[in-house]
Structure formats: structure tokens, C-alpha cells
Scaffold this motif. Structure first.
Motif, PDB file in Angstrom:
ATOM      1  N   GLN A 352       0.837  -1.204   0.000  1.00 42.05           N
ATOM      2  CA  GLN A 352       0.000   0.000   0.000  1.00 42.05           C
ATOM      3  C   GLN A 352       0.874   1.256   0.000  1.00 42.05           C
ATOM      4  O   GLN A 352       0.573   2.243  -0.673  1.00 42.05           O
ATOM      5  CB  GLN A 352      -0.920  -0.030   1.232  1.00 42.05           C
ATOM      6  N   HIS A 353       1.990   1.188   0.738  1.00 43.67           N
ATOM      7  CA  HIS A 353       2.923   2.323   0.790  1.00 43.67           C
ATOM      8  C   HIS A 353       3.420   2.666  -0.627  1.00 43.67           C
ATOM      9  O   HIS A 353       3.508   3.838  -1.002  1.00 43.67           O
ATOM     10  CB  HIS A 353       4.092   1.950   1.706  1.00 43.67           C
ATOM     11  N   GLN A 355       1.843   1.933  -3.458  1.00 43.14           N
ATOM     12  CA  GLN A 355       0.705   2.502  -4.208  1.00 43.14           C
ATOM     13  C   GLN A 355       0.492   3.968  -3.832  1.00 43.14           C
ATOM     14  O   GLN A 355       0.230   4.803  -4.685  1.00 43.14           O
ATOM     15  CB  GLN A 355      -0.568   1.709  -3.916  1.00 43.14           C
ATOM     16  N   ASP A 356       0.620   4.264  -2.529  1.00 39.87           N
ATOM     17  CA  ASP A 356       0.379   5.640  -2.073  1.00 39.87           C
ATOM     18  C   ASP A 356       1.462   6.608  -2.546  1.00 39.87           C
ATOM     19  O   ASP A 356       1.210   7.806  -2.658  1.00 39.87           O
ATOM     20  CB  ASP A 356       0.323   5.696  -0.532  1.00 39.87           C
ATOM     21  N   ASN A 357       2.680   6.096  -2.766  1.00 36.86           N
ATOM     22  CA  ASN A 357       3.805   6.994  -3.046  1.00 36.86           C
ATOM     23  C   ASN A 357       4.320   6.948  -4.477  1.00 36.86           C
ATOM     24  O   ASN A 357       5.198   7.727  -4.843  1.00 36.86           O
ATOM     25  CB  ASN A 357       4.972   6.671  -2.101  1.00 36.86           C
ATOM     26  N   ASP A 441      10.698   6.995   0.909  1.00 33.09           N
ATOM     27  CA  ASP A 441       9.654   8.016   0.886  1.00 33.09           C
ATOM     28  C   ASP A 441      10.183   9.265   0.186  1.00 33.09           C
ATOM     29  O   ASP A 441      11.262   9.240  -0.418  1.00 33.09           O
ATOM     30  CB  ASP A 441       9.160   8.321   2.304  1.00 33.09           C
TER      31      ASP A 441
END
Ligand SMILES: Cc1ncc(COP(=O)(O)O)c(C=O)c1O
Length: 463
Positions: A352-353, A355-357, A441
Motif C-alpha cells: 500500500q505504501h 501505491q500511495d507513493n 519516501d
């Protein structure tokens, strides 16, 4: 005193000298190290690696598209230690051990459709090799013994053993080892930036590229073709994503001609594209998936072939046997590390990380498009290629001399010297490849962009 026993800079220099004297590096031009040290990486932590002089580098390639959870994760060291104490080794030859059983069950549960059977290997290339042999024997057992050929894409990398190298589509990687295993046919890849047809229509281009597979099947004779090997998103050449509709058309073609579809996910599985499997990201159903690398985040060597119930079925009958395997395929310690690695990725929500980034990663790299040397930025998830050109308008690429002087002679080492470990590759057009750990990130994206900017600006001056 051995090189490793010496402390400080003297130890670092001795290690490098000893490496020069005794190590045979993979895919490396050894003459390049006549006057310079071989870089020796001794430690990793999170998204960073450290050399023997203590210098820190951002690991922009996750080792080699592998270290999904980042370096130095205690949980994986613990899992390896516990399994080593309990059962360090046992083969999967007519016996099972718990860590392989648990991992097979878990992989089957996540895989698309009925890919319920897992054959473990040690590496990605061995998984590819295994999948081709399995395809051949499957058709021999099911009354289509002439189906044996394989189709793959131009410039795609699938491994170095003789069968996997036949499937590999990089002429320069193969020439010195010819003749290789015959019966491996190549079709165009999905490089839309340099599309030979439908250059202004991505969907039509994708249809055309998929249809080339059917053309090859018809040309060879469908009764001779066993399987098509494709990556969800092709690495070599600089990250060619599949155009919309491409995979659906490929599946249709494979069904029409009874050709097995092998999704080579040695790079693209386990979060690289923000999903467990690349096939799940793009919504298609393979007959086999080959994996390795991110399965253990590189903490232990392990690969696998995930196969459908249909492929297993004849092997459940009477005396039939898949006469294939190896000593270390499905090693208990590697399987235990893989389980702990999947636990970590699940617990930390790393898919998910990604996909989010991923759009933030892409738009950070897209900033580099203002440089005259950057022709294209493409990819998906945490997996991007930046294609370098001499002329943006005409997409003119480097000459062999410019590649040698600028890419090999400057850019590769400049990126590293400036603190970014990644890959400048000119097996096709010159590209810089980025595939960092999935824990990265925005701060890491910015660091990559800044180091790339400085090194690419200087490369442009050298051109
Ligand atoms: C798509 C693909 N298949 C197969 C391989 C070979 O894997 P290994 O180096 O583990 O043999 C690779 C390696 O990068 C790969 O990217």
C-alpha cells in the motif's frame, strides 16, 4: 594477517586489492579496476549501504531489484537463525519440511486464479529454466509432444543458464555462448517511446505489439509453441510498461493457440509494482509465474515457479514425474526468511505504501525532464527507467563512443561517487534504472533526483 582483519583505511584498501586478485565479478569489465579500487560494500541499514571506508550511499536499486524491506532488518536475521537451529537443511526430494509447506500455501493463496502449486528453486534464472522444462513435459504428457518452442521479447532479460539465456532477448549477452538452446523466438517489446508502429496511439501500439506474438506463433506453427515468457513490465531497455489492453490480448492469443503464458515476475512481484504479483496489478491470468529476488528481500537465495492446477494434473497420474530439481531449491532457511519477509511487508503495509507513493516518486523523477539529456521517464510502482538522449526532439541516441565515454567513463561512477547506487545501462538505449527499497519516501526521492540532476548535467557537458 588477512585483509579483513585489518582495521580502518588500510583494511579497506587491502580488501579491495584482494578482491582484485581473487574475486571474479559478475558482468564486470575487470580491466576497469586496473587503476581504481573495486568498491566493497560491507554494511546496510534501511535504504542505505556503506562501503569499507564508512561512506554512505542511497541504495537506488535495492541491491539488484531485491531488498524490498530495506537493509539490516533484525526480524529476518532472527528467522534465519531460528530455522538454522531447528532444521538447517533438508531437501525437497520426496520429502517436505514445514517452512516450504507454509510458504507454498501462502504463495498459492495470493497468486491469481488457480496457481496452486509451487516448485521451489534457488534463483530467478533457475525458475525460468524450470518453467520452460515444465511446459515442454506438460505437453508431452498431454498428447501434444511437438509443442516445445518459447517466445519472448526483444531485449528482455530472463537469466544466464543456457535455456534461460536462450529466452533472454539481449544479443550482446548471448553471442559468446552460441549455439544456445534452440527454439526460442523473439518478438517486439512494448517500448512506446520508440514505437515502430502506431507511435501516436498507445492502445493501437499495444494491440500491434501483442499481435506480433500471434504472428510468431502462426509463423512457427502453433503445434510447436509451448509457452510465452513475458515480464509484467519489462526491465531491460528501461522499464517498458504494458499498454492498456496488451495483457488481455496476449491472454486471448495464448488461449486461441493453447500456448502457456508465463509471467516472469523475478523483479515485478512482492511490491515492486505495489502488489503481491505483477499479474494482479495488470489483471491477467498467467499459467505460471516465476519469482525470486523480493521473495526473501534478498536476505537468502530463493526462487519459485507457481503453476496452475491444469499443469500439475498430469503429474499426479501413475508413474509420471517431473525429473527436475536441485539440492538447495526451497532451502528451509530461505523459506523461513521468505515467510518473515512477507510478514514484515504485510505488517508494515509496504504494498500500500508503494501505491500511495508511486505518483510522488514519478513526479519527482519527472522534474528531470527539464534537462536536455533526459528523453523519457517511464515505469510504475517503485521501478523507473530514465532514457538519455543526445537530442530530445529527434530522440537521437548516443553513439557507441559516447556511451563508452559518457555512460561508462563518467556517469556510472559519478552517480556512485555522489552517493547514489543505481544502474546506468546501455544494453539497449542508454538508461538509468531506479528500483529502491519499498520503504523509501519523499526524502529519498528528492535525494535521488538531486544526485541524478548534478550527474546528468555534467554528462550533458561531456557529450
Ligand atoms: C525478469 C528476470 N528473470 C530472470 C532473472 C534471473 O534471475 P537470477 O539472477 O536470480 O538468476 C532476472 C534477473 O534480474 C530477471 O530480472
Amino acid at each position: 594477517m588477512t585483509a579483513t582483519a585489518q582495521p580502518g583505511p588500510a583494511g579497506a584498501a587491502a580488501l579491495s586489492a584482494s578482491a582484485r586478485d581473487h574475486l571474479w565479478l559478475h558482468f564486470a569489465r575487470h580491466s576497469a579496476f586496473e587503476d581504481t579500487d573495486i568498491p566493497v560494500i560491507e554494511r546496510g541499514e534501511g535504504a542505505y549501504i556503506y562501503d569499507t571506508n564508512g561512506k554512505r550511499y542511497l541504495d537506488g536499486l535495492a541491491g539488484l531489484f531485491a531488498v524490498q524491506v530495506g537493509h539490516g532488518r533484525e526480524e529476518l536475521a532472527q528467522a534465519a537463525a531460528e530455522q538454522t537451529r531447528k532444521l538447517a537443511y533438508f531437501p525437497l526430494w520426496s520429502h517436505a519440511h514445514p517452512s516450504a509447506v507454509h510458504l507454498a500455501e501462502r504463495l498459492a493463496a495470493g497468486a491469481p486464479g488457480d496457481l496452486n502449486r509451487v516448485f521451489f528453486t534457488v534463483s530467478g534464472g533457475e525458475s525460468v529454466e524450470t518453467a520452460w522444462k515444465l511446459a515442454k513435459q506438460y505437453f508431452k504428457l498431454t498428447g501434444k509432444p511437438t509443442k516445445h518452442k518459447v517466445i519472448s521479447r526483444s531485449m528482455a532479460y530472463h537469466g544466464t543458464s543456457q535455456g534461460a539465456l536462450s529466452i533472454t532477448g539481449i544479443p550482446g549477452a548471448k553471442a559468446d555462448f552460441e549455439p544456445l538452446v534452440p527454439s526460442a523466438i523473439k518478438v517486439p517489446n512494448t517500448n512506446f517511446y520508440r514505437a515502430p508502429e502506431h507511435a501516436d496511439d498507445l492502445v493501437a501500439f499495444g494491440r500491434w505489439a501483442a499481435d506480433q506474438i500471434e504472428q510468431a506463433i502462426l509463423m512457427e506453427g502453433a503445434d510447436t509453441v509451448a509457452a510465452v515468457f513475458l515480464e509484467p513490465l519489462q526491465n531491460t531497455g528501461g522499464c517498458f510498461p504494458p499498454p492498456p489492453g496488451y495483457w488481455q490480448r496476449v491472454r486471448e492469443i495464448c488461449d486461441a493457440h493453447d500456448v502457456l503464458l508465463v509471467s516472469d515476475e523475478v523483479i515485478c512481484a512482492f511490491g515492486r509494482l505495489g502488489h503481491d504479483f505483477g499479474a494482479n496489478r495488470y489483471g491477467y491470468q498467467p499459467d505460471m509465474i516465476t519469482v525470486a529476488k523480493g521473495l526473501t528481500s534478498g536476505y537468502a537465495p530463493l526462487g519459485a515457479v507457481l503453476a496452475s492446477d491444469r499443469l500439475m494434473e498430469p503429474f499426479l497420474q501413475g508413474p509420471n514425474i517431473f525429473m527436475h530439481g536441485s539440492t538447495y531449491g526451497g532451502h528451509p532457511v530461505s523459506c523461513a526468511v521468505a515467510m518473515a519477509n512477507l510478514d514484515l511487508m504485510e505488517g508494515e503495509g509496504l504494498y500500500q505504501h508503494v501505491q500511495d507513493n508511486e505518483s510522488a516518486f514519478r513526479s519527482t523523477l519527472d522534474k528531470l525532464r527539464d534537462l536536455p539529456i533526459v528523453g523519457d521517464v517511464r515505469g510504475a510502482g517503485y521501478f523507473y527507467g530514465i532514457e538519455l538522449v543526445k537530442d530530445k526532439a529527434t530522440k537521437q541516441t548516443f553513439t557507441a563512443e559516447e556511451s563508452e565515454r559518457v555512460l561508462r567513463g563518467y556517469l556510472s561512477s559519478a552517480l556512485f561517487d555522489n552517493g547514489l547506487y543505481c544502474r546506468a545501462d546501455d544494453r539497449a538505449e542508454p538508461v538509468v534504472q531506479l528500483s529502491p527499497p519499498l520503504i523509501c519516501d519523499q526524502s529519498h526521492f528528492d535525494e535521488m533526483e538531486q544526485i541524478l540532476r548534478v550527474s546528468l548535467e555534467k554528462s550533458w557537458q561531456l557529450l
